[in-house]
Design a protein around this motif. Sequence first.
Motif, PDB file in Angstrom:
ATOM      1  N   GLU A   3      43.291 -16.955  13.941  1.00 53.22           N
ATOM      2  CA  GLU A   3      43.440 -18.318  13.438  1.00 53.22           C
ATOM      3  C   GLU A   3      42.090 -18.922  13.050  1.00 53.22           C
ATOM      4  N   VAL A  33      54.114 -21.473   6.717  1.00 53.92           N
ATOM      5  CA  VAL A  33      53.834 -20.403   7.670  1.00 53.92           C
ATOM      6  C   VAL A  33      55.131 -19.669   8.013  1.00 53.92           C
ATOM      7  N   GLY A  34      55.165 -18.397   7.695  1.00 50.71           N
ATOM      8  CA  GLY A  34      56.334 -17.583   8.004  1.00 50.71           C
ATOM      9  C   GLY A  34      56.466 -17.334   9.492  1.00 50.71           C
ATOM     10  N   SER A  37      54.603 -14.343  10.807  1.00 49.59           N
ATOM     11  CA  SER A  37      53.161 -14.246  10.544  1.00 49.59           C
ATOM     12  C   SER A  37      52.326 -14.145  11.811  1.00 49.59           C
ATOM     13  N   ILE A  39      51.062 -16.619  13.341  1.00 49.55           N
ATOM     14  CA  ILE A  39      50.074 -17.697  13.323  1.00 49.55           C
ATOM     15  C   ILE A  39      50.539 -18.841  14.220  1.00 49.55           C
ATOM     16  N   LYS A  66      57.526 -24.257   8.823  1.00 54.03           N
ATOM     17  CA  LYS A  66      57.856 -22.888   9.221  1.00 54.03           C
ATOM     18  C   LYS A  66      58.881 -22.305   8.255  1.00 54.03           C
ATOM     19  N   ASN A 103      56.875 -13.674   6.329  1.00 52.86           N
ATOM     20  CA  ASN A 103      55.480 -13.255   6.530  1.00 52.86           C
ATOM     21  C   ASN A 103      54.483 -14.158   5.807  1.00 52.86           C
ATOM     22  N   GLU A 104      54.960 -15.202   5.155  1.00 50.21           N
ATOM     23  CA  GLU A 104      54.113 -16.049   4.317  1.00 50.21           C
ATOM     24  C   GLU A 104      53.066 -16.825   5.125  1.00 50.21           C
ATOM     25  N   PHE A 105      51.970 -17.121   4.453  1.00 57.04           N
ATOM     26  CA  PHE A 105      50.975 -18.053   4.959  1.00 57.04           C
ATOM     27  C   PHE A 105      50.162 -18.532   3.759  1.00 57.04           C
ATOM     28  N   TYR A 106      50.331 -19.807   3.409  1.00 58.43           N
ATOM     29  CA  TYR A 106      49.569 -20.338   2.284  1.00 58.43           C
ATOM     30  C   TYR A 106      49.494 -21.862   2.340  1.00 58.43           C
TER      31      TYR A 106
END
Length: 113
Positions: A3, A33-34, A37, A39, A66, A103-106
């Motif tokens: 992180e 945020v998936g 992920s 995270i 989420k 699985n996204e993170f952006y």
Amino acid sequence: MHELSLTESIVKICSEEALKNNLKRIEEIRLKVGELSGIVPDCIQYYFNIISKDTVLKGAVIKVEKIPMEIQCKDCNNICTVNKINFCCPNCGSFNIKILKGNEFYIDSIKGE
């Protein structure tokens, strides 16, 4: 602990966008945020508060949306949202699945003045 490096990237990207758009202050950053992920949003905010201390990002709020896990069954072609504990198709019970989302993170948006 990943992180920390993710937060450094968020600060870098948002600072560059603030400069490009002549923003004096960033108020809000929205992240997607998936669920898969791994995270931890609270860690992102914690590191962000430290790293952004002397920047146009100081005091900005990070809002996290989420994204649930979505799968497609390769046996029955069913597409559905499932929890991350259950990796099987609820329609036919098959474990032969393809993960479509989760699985996204952006950075979705930045709000500033």
